[in-house]
Design a protein around this motif. Structure first.
Motif, PDB file in Angstrom:
ATOM      1  N   ARG A  64       2.433   1.279  -0.046  1.00 12.38           N
ATOM      2  CA  ARG A  64       1.094   0.723  -0.219  1.00 12.38           C
ATOM      3  C   ARG A  64       0.710   0.855  -1.682  1.00 12.38           C
ATOM      4  NH1 ARG A  64      -3.214   2.666   4.120  1.00 12.38           N
ATOM      5  NH2 ARG A  64      -4.433   1.122   2.939  1.00 12.38           N
ATOM      6  N   GLU A  72      -6.488  -2.943  -3.286  1.00 13.02           N
ATOM      7  CA  GLU A  72      -5.155  -2.801  -2.713  1.00 13.02           C
ATOM      8  C   GLU A  72      -4.367  -4.094  -2.850  1.00 13.02           C
ATOM      9  OE1 GLU A  72      -2.779  -1.071   1.213  1.00 13.02           O
ATOM     10  OE2 GLU A  72      -4.963  -1.329   1.296  1.00 13.02           O
ATOM     11  N   THR A 101       6.151  -3.335   3.651  1.00 15.87           N
ATOM     12  CA  THR A 101       5.048  -3.634   2.739  1.00 15.87           C
ATOM     13  C   THR A 101       4.018  -4.456   3.508  1.00 15.87           C
ATOM     14  OG1 THR A 101       5.744  -5.812   1.911  1.00 15.87           O
ATOM     15  CG2 THR A 101       6.791  -3.877   0.909  1.00 15.87           C
TER      16      THR A 101
END
Length: 279
Positions: A64, A72, A101
């Motif tokens: 992450r 993010e 991912t």
């Protein structure tokens, strides 16, 4: 509280890596990324990458990414090579790794000391996949884009995250700190956009600078380099099925466009230091 970290870089795209496989991602990760990424005042980095427990059965970990502004990201090509290198040097000594991912499961193969090859998946030029608005529904290849009253020709590519690629005569002459934010926050890209400015040296050699959403100019961007080669292939400048060498401010990445618009990236990953910091 004391926090243990590893700082790593791939082509000078540097992140702070946290082992979150047992404890999970810190609740204050956005604020933490903003604080620790500040250059000159803290560790300094393009953001934080958390190495988490995998979501997919049989995978080795999940990555992450949190940018320097706390937002993010979905995928980081340089970052995932560093995650693979970190896993390899911390007990997961496999020649091929599978890493989750937010853009799906990626396969990474070790090709030498600190050298990793990543199967990046297929790219798309469709506006719905970026997303992009007010640009029609056709593939976004060599289309006009007005930015701050200047007209650019751009090719937009999704490689797990969105990119806007444009050809310029001299990347070193660009005032990227002035141009980059206008691209990043353009109204046509509701989730913001990463922007690559590319200079063609020849059919298999490019020079590139990148403005990353959430981080500003970075010295390299793995997904951006993939997007650049994909765009140059769509434009008929670079050949599919051959290695294309892209020179970035932080080093060189090698990209190949495979059948089905699949992308393969090869590049180095290096540990800078390990340490602890009070948070």
């Amino acid at each position: 509280m004391e926090l243990s970290f590893t700082k790593m870089q791939g082509c000078a795209n540097d992140y702070i890596y946290l082992d979150c496989r047992t404890a999970g991602v810190p609740e204050n990760i956005a604020a933490l990324s903003e604080k620790l990424s500040r250059r000159h005042f803290s560790i300094g980095a393009d953001g934080i990458i958390c190495i988490c427990a995998p979501r997919t059965a049989g995978a080795d970990a999940m990555m992450r990414i949190f940018n320097a502004d706390g937002s993010e990201g979905r995928m980081c090509g340089n970052g995932i090579r560093c995650v693979a290198e970190w896993l390899y040097t911390h007990g997961v000594q496999k020649e091929q790794l599978a890493i989750d991912t937010l853009s799906g499961l990626k396969t990474i193969t070790r090709r030498g000391e600190g050298l990793w090859q990543v199967e990046m998946g297929a790219y798309s030029t469709l506006p719905a996949d970026l997303p992009a608005v007010n640009m029609g529904g056709a593939p976004l290849v060599d289309v006009p884009l007005e930015v701050d009253d200047n007209l650019w020709r751009v090719t937009c590519i999704n490689v797990g995250n969105p990119h806007c690629v444009t050809v310029v005569p001299d990347v070193d002459a660009l005032r990227l700190e002035e141009i980059g934010p206008a691209f990043e926050h353009h109204a046509n890209f509701p989730e913001r956009i990463n922007t690559e400015f590319v200079q063609v040296v020849d059919a298999t050699h490019l020079k590139m600078r990148v403005w990353e959403r959430g981080s500003g100019e970075t010295w390299a961007c793995g997904t951006g380099t993939c997007a650049t080669v994909a765009a140059m292939t769509e434009l008929g400048i670079c050949p599919a099925g051959e290695d294309v060498h892209v020179q970035l401010r932080g080093g060189e990445l090698t990209i190949r466009v495979l059948p089905g618009n699949e992308l393969r990236m090869t590049g180095a990953a290096e540990t800078v230091c390990e340490g602890t910091t009070e948070v």
